[in-house]
Design an enzyme around this catalytic site. Structure first.
Site, short mmCIF file in Angstrom:
data_model
loop_
_atom_site.label_atom_id
_atom_site.label_comp_id
_atom_site.label_asym_id
_atom_site.label_seq_id
_atom_site.Cartn_x
_atom_site.Cartn_y
_atom_site.Cartn_z
N LYS A 13 0.92 -1.24 0.13
CA LYS A 13 0.02 0.05 0.10
C LYS A 13 1.01 1.15 -0.16
O LYS A 13 0.67 2.14 -0.82
CB LYS A 13 -0.82 0.00 1.31
CG LYS A 13 -1.80 -1.12 1.37
CD LYS A 13 -2.70 -0.64 2.34
CE LYS A 13 -2.05 -1.14 3.71
NZ LYS A 13 -1.50 -2.13 4.28
N ARG A 88 -9.38 0.89 8.32
CA ARG A 88 -8.89 -0.38 8.81
C ARG A 88 -9.85 -1.22 9.49
O ARG A 88 -9.66 -2.38 9.52
CB ARG A 88 -7.85 -0.32 9.59
CG ARG A 88 -6.29 -0.62 9.28
CD ARG A 88 -5.40 -0.52 10.32
NE ARG A 88 -4.22 -1.21 10.12
CZ ARG A 88 -3.12 -0.73 9.30
NH1 ARG A 88 -3.03 0.42 8.65
NH2 ARG A 88 -1.94 -1.23 9.50
N ARG A 127 11.76 -6.06 5.40
CA ARG A 127 11.48 -4.59 5.17
C ARG A 127 12.46 -3.82 6.27
O ARG A 127 12.46 -4.22 7.32
CB ARG A 127 10.10 -4.35 5.51
CG ARG A 127 9.68 -3.05 5.16
CD ARG A 127 8.23 -2.72 4.75
NE ARG A 127 7.16 -2.81 5.81
CZ ARG A 127 5.95 -2.64 5.73
NH1 ARG A 127 5.48 -2.67 4.75
NH2 ARG A 127 5.09 -2.60 6.69
N ARG A 162 11.31 -1.66 11.92
CA ARG A 162 10.29 -1.25 12.57
C ARG A 162 10.06 -1.99 13.75
O ARG A 162 10.22 -3.24 14.01
CB ARG A 162 9.15 -1.00 11.92
CG ARG A 162 8.86 0.27 11.04
CD ARG A 162 7.77 0.02 9.95
NE ARG A 162 6.51 -0.32 10.64
CZ ARG A 162 5.26 -0.65 9.82
NH1 ARG A 162 5.63 -0.29 8.55
NH2 ARG A 162 4.46 -1.19 10.14
N ARG A 173 -0.31 -8.50 13.37
CA ARG A 173 -0.73 -7.63 12.42
C ARG A 173 -1.66 -8.40 11.16
O ARG A 173 -2.56 -7.91 10.76
CB ARG A 173 0.22 -6.94 11.95
CG ARG A 173 0.75 -5.85 12.75
CD ARG A 173 2.29 -5.27 12.50
NE ARG A 173 2.42 -4.56 11.35
CZ ARG A 173 3.47 -4.71 10.47
NH1 ARG A 173 4.67 -5.16 11.02
NH2 ARG A 173 3.59 -4.14 9.37
P1 ADP Z 1 0.91 -2.26 8.07
O1 ADP Z 1 0.04 -1.77 7.14
O2 ADP Z 1 2.37 -2.51 7.49
O3 ADP Z 1 0.72 -2.89 9.28
P2 ADP Z 1 1.13 0.76 8.98
O4 ADP Z 1 2.06 1.57 8.88
O5 ADP Z 1 -0.16 0.98 8.21
O6 ADP Z 1 1.74 -0.75 8.36
O7 ADP Z 1 0.38 0.59 10.55
C1 ADP Z 1 1.41 0.42 11.50
C2 ADP Z 1 0.58 0.36 12.94
O8 ADP Z 1 0.02 1.66 12.94
C3 ADP Z 1 -0.66 -0.84 13.00
O9 ADP Z 1 -0.32 -1.89 13.26
C4 ADP Z 1 -1.46 0.03 14.06
O10 ADP Z 1 -0.90 -0.12 15.19
C5 ADP Z 1 -1.24 1.39 13.59
N1 ADP Z 1 -2.36 2.06 12.73
C6 ADP Z 1 -2.15 2.57 11.49
N2 ADP Z 1 -3.36 2.99 10.91
C7 ADP Z 1 -4.22 2.54 11.74
C8 ADP Z 1 -5.72 2.69 11.72
N3 ADP Z 1 -6.52 3.09 10.80
N4 ADP Z 1 -6.40 2.39 12.82
C9 ADP Z 1 -5.62 1.68 13.85
N5 ADP Z 1 -4.54 1.53 13.99
C10 ADP Z 1 -3.74 1.82 12.75
#
Ligand code: ADP
Length: 221
Positions: A13, A88, A127, A162, A173
Site C-alpha cells: 500500500k 482499517r 523490510r 520497525r 498484524r
Molecule cells: P502495516 O500496514 O504495514 O501494518 P502501517 O504503517 O499502516 O503498517 O501501520 C502500523 C501500525 O499503526 C498498525 O499496526 C496499527 O497499530 C497502527 N495504525 C495505522 N493505521 C491505523 C488505523 N487506521 N487504525 C488503527 N491503527 C492504525
C-alpha cells in the site's frame, strides 16, 4: 483522484501510494506514518499509540478519527488524496463516509492489493524503514537495499527495522488484518467502487490501478 488502499501489511500500500502521489500530486496520507511520527516526537498521542503499535494491535479509533479528519481538511487534499492504512475497520470506513460527506467529497476507488501470506511474511521480515519521520522511505534487504552503512538513499538518515516488525508482532498484524480489515473488501464492493489487483510487482500494480482509475473516470480529477 480520491482513493483508499486496502491490503494486508506488506501488500505494498505504502509503495503504491507513494508512486501514485508523485505522479498525480495528490498527497499520500498514511496513518501508520503519522502515528510513527507522533511516537518519534514523544507527543501524548504518540505515547498512547506506541503501546498498541508495538504489539501489532490497532490503535483505538478515538486516537485516529480526529487526526484523519483534520488531515483531509488540509488544502493539499483539494487535489485528491491516497489513503494508506485507513480505514482499517468497518466502523472506520463508516466514519470516513461521514467525514467525506462533511467535506463534500466522494471516493473514486477502493484499491485492494491481494498478496499471498507467504510473500507478505517474507516482505515484512526483510523490510527496513527510514527513521526520519519526515521521510520514512521503505527499503527491502533483498530487492531495494539501503545505502552503505544502512543509510537512507533519500535523506541519509539511518534505516531501521520497525519495532512492530518482530515475528510475533507480524503474526498479530496479519491476524488483525484478516479479522478486522479484510471485511472492508465486501464493504467497498457493495458501494461499487472496489478494484482488486493481484500483481506482484509495483510496476504491474500501478498499471492495473491506472487502468481502473481511467475506467472509473477519476484519472484526471
Ligand atoms: P502495516 O500496514 O504495514 O501494518 P502501517 O504503517 O499502516 O503498517 O501501520 C502500523 C501500525 O499503526 C498498525 O499496526 C496499527 O497499530 C497502527 N495504525 C495505522 N493505521 C491505523 C488505523 N487506521 N487504525 C488503527 N491503527 C492504525
Amino acid at each position: 483522484m480520491r482513493i483508499v488502499l486496502l491490503g494486508a501489511p506488506g501488500a505494498g500500500k505504502g509503495t503504491v501510494a507513494r508512486l501514485l502521489s508523485s505522479r498525480s500530486g495528490a498527497p499520500q496520507i498514511s496513518t501508520g506514518d503519522i502515528l510513527r511520527g507522533a511516537v518519534e516526537s514523544g507527543s501524548p498521542l504518540g505515547r498512547k499509540a506506541a503501546v498498541y503499535m508495538d504489539r501489532g494491535d490497532l490503535v483505538p479509533d478515538d486516537l485516529i478519527l480526529g487526526l484523519v479528519e483534520e488531515r483531509l481538511r488540509g488544502r493539499d487534499c483539494e487535489k485528491g488524496f491516497l489513503l494508506d492504512g485507513f480505514p482499517r475497520t468497518i466502523p472506520q470506513a463508516e466514519a470516513l463516509g461521514g467525514i467525506l460527506e462533511r467535506i463534500g467529497a466522494g471516493l473514486d476507488l477502493a484499491v485492494n492489493l491481494e498478496v499471498h501470506r507467504q510473500l507478505l511474511i517474507q516482505r515484512l521480515t526483510t523490510r527496513r524503514t527510514c527513521s526520519n519521520p519526515d521521510c520514512q522511505e521503505i527499503f527491502n534487504l533483498i530487492t531495494k537495499p539501503p545505502a552503505g552503512g544502512g543509510k537512507c538513499t533519500e535523506c541519509g538518515a539511518p534505516v531501521v527495522q520497525r519495532s512492530d516488525e518482530t515475528e510475533s508482532a507480524i503474526a498479530t498484524r496479519l491476524d488483525t488484518y484478516l479479522a478486522k480489515s479484510a471485511p472492508l473488501i465486501g464493504f467497498y464492493e457493495e458501494l461499487g467502487i472496489l478494484f482488486t489487483s493481484r500483481s506482484v510487482t509495483k510496476e504491474d500494480s500501478l498499471r492495473d490501478i491506472t487502468g481502473a482509475l481511467e475506467r472509473a473516470g477519476g484519472a484526471s480529477s
